[in-house]
Design a protein around this motif. Sequence first.
Motif, PDB file in Angstrom:
ATOM      1  N   CYS A 303       0.830  -1.212   0.000  1.00  0.00           N
ATOM      2  CA  CYS A 303       0.000   0.000   0.000  1.00  0.00           C
ATOM      3  C   CYS A 303       0.864   1.262   0.000  1.00  0.00           C
ATOM      4  N   ARG A 334      -6.035  -0.539   9.712  1.00  0.00           N
ATOM      5  CA  ARG A 334      -5.800  -0.035   8.350  1.00  0.00           C
ATOM      6  C   ARG A 334      -6.941   0.891   7.886  1.00  0.00           C
ATOM      7  N   CYS A 342      -6.990   6.412   0.563  1.00  0.00           N
ATOM      8  CA  CYS A 342      -6.889   5.287  -0.379  1.00  0.00           C
ATOM      9  C   CYS A 342      -7.050   5.792  -1.807  1.00  0.00           C
ATOM     10  N   ILE A 343      -6.139   5.380  -2.674  1.00  0.00           N
ATOM     11  CA  ILE A 343      -6.184   5.837  -4.076  1.00  0.00           C
ATOM     12  C   ILE A 343      -6.767   4.751  -4.983  1.00  0.00           C
ATOM     13  N   CYS A 345      -5.720   1.822  -5.815  1.00  0.00           N
ATOM     14  CA  CYS A 345      -4.743   1.264  -6.759  1.00  0.00           C
ATOM     15  C   CYS A 345      -4.918  -0.253  -6.914  1.00  0.00           C
ATOM     16  N   GLY A 346      -5.596  -0.867  -5.966  1.00  0.00           N
ATOM     17  CA  GLY A 346      -5.909  -2.296  -6.090  1.00  0.00           C
ATOM     18  C   GLY A 346      -4.822  -3.240  -5.605  1.00  0.00           C
ATOM     19  N   CYS A 348      -3.640  -4.015  -2.651  1.00  0.00           N
ATOM     20  CA  CYS A 348      -3.920  -4.825  -1.463  1.00  0.00           C
ATOM     21  C   CYS A 348      -4.873  -5.978  -1.779  1.00  0.00           C
ATOM     22  N   ALA A 359      -9.278  -3.868  -1.542  1.00  0.00           N
ATOM     23  CA  ALA A 359      -9.344  -2.553  -2.202  1.00  0.00           C
ATOM     24  C   ALA A 359     -10.793  -2.091  -2.306  1.00  0.00           C
ATOM     25  N   MET A 362     -11.813  -0.777   1.123  1.00  0.00           N
ATOM     26  CA  MET A 362     -11.166   0.496   1.460  1.00  0.00           C
ATOM     27  C   MET A 362     -11.689   1.620   0.567  1.00  0.00           C
TER      28      MET A 362
END
Length: 416
Positions: A303, A334, A342-343, A345-346, A348, A359, A362
């Motif tokens: 992450c 978390r 959280c962006i 991004c996938g 996790c 993801a 989140m």
Amino acid sequence: MAAKGDMLYAWSTDAEIQKKGECGGAVTALLKYALEKKIVDGVLAVKKGIDLYDAQPTFITDPKEIAQTSGSLHCGTLLLSKLVKNYLDGADKMKIAVTVKGCDAMGLYELAKRKQVNLDNVVMIGVNCGGSVSPITARKMILDKFGVDPDKVTKEEIDKGQFIIEYEGGHKGISIDELEEQGAGRRSNCRRCKVKVPRQADLACGNWGVIGDKAGKATFVEVCSEKGANLLNAAVKDKALATEAPNAKGIEMRGKVEGAMMKLGDKWRDKDFKGLGEGRDRLKKIMQETSRCIKCYSCILACPICYCVDCTTKNPAYVNPGQVPPNFMFHLIRFAHIADSCINCGQCQELCPAEIPNALFMHAQQVELEKMFGHVPGMDMSLPLLALVEEKEERARLTNTGSDMIFENVFKPVPK
Ligand code: FAD
Ligand code: SF4
Ligand code: SF4
Ligand code: SF4
Ligand code: SF4
């Protein structure tokens, strides 16, 4: 001379780079130029590994080696941002150029806010991104839906809404919508992603909007910063890059495609988040799914928001040592620490061996926090919500008032 906000078609003047490049090799030409002229000390980009499902990050300091990074790998699901922090000292002592998709750029911003990356030393060459396909999904999809041996595929591309493969004996395309309706296609976080043109980068490069005789042979470049304009102008002046004004219809088309992708992103968000239920139901679902966790820490390691030397999930006061699956506090920590940033991004989810849709969980929370406080992560250097909370003051207020609404006095609600 190009300036911030300008748009143009660009391509490499080097025949070999032109041929190897995805759309005329403008990105490769800019990276090579930056290295040759010592504008940067190194380039972080992506190259093909053992096959086209194997996208590898690579750090290059010799301009002669840069051509190995040419071409787009749509099964490249990796995120470069954290590599800058972990292996390049956060670009603190050297100047680097990085090819970034939207999520790579967002990750770099979030790390920079936390002083883990020095953006003054980073040139971000953005590539538009309609989405990437997980290598395992891609292999299965090519075998089951295309009826082709994935090892026989020589090229893959995503064009005009189709996933297209070239293989020994032919080529075939299937609509992404059709593939996704059948559970294949892009990663779920990519379907929800709405950063398709990475304007946080210094330059945003892509094939949308390139029409006419330049279609497939040039890249559409949007100049997003003065740093980007300077690099582009210098490369044009020294004849490493050729440019021309973009076709007006092309600009219009690019806008329309981007707009359609935003709507599609909203559609997927709606579908995915609704599927999670609300309130207690959502919590129950998250608790059920995370009960498969084997505490491997992959999600934390990957992450871009997690950067702490002493991670709270390793504090025995919260998470029992040696217990698998860990108590739910492992995941709550978390959520509490990073959901505001959280962006999507996938990583996790992609890297979770227990196939927990981390993801999705989140991102669903991030979107709720965005609605409440208006903070959009990964777009600029504005600080995350938690950075604005003074812990000592909050504790004192908690004791004095008994209220746990920590945000109440800090933020004004976003006007509707
Ligand atoms: P090149 O000179 O060929 O350079 C390509 C650069 O991309 C290299 O630096 C390489 O390291 C980097 N790269 C390759 N794969 C990855 C990866 N997986 N992650 C990060 N960097 C990578 N353009 C659009 O207009 N619409 C789209 O929907 C779209 N989707 C894309 C999806 C992906 C996953 C990628 C990687 C690119 C996408 N692009 C899209 C951008 C487009 O394919 C070209 O990369 C762009 O036009 C630049 O072409 P070029 O010839 O100048 O690049
Ligand atoms: Fe591309 Fe967005 Fe997926 Fe990143 S999250 S690979 S930018 S679609
Ligand atoms: Fe648990 Fe998955 Fe994270 Fe590993 S990656 S710690 S299994 S949630
Ligand atoms: Fe990416 Fe997952 Fe971290 Fe969100 S929580 S930024 S999706 S790794
Ligand atoms: Fe830091 Fe929290 Fe991430 Fe652990 S879970 S690395 S403490 S942000």
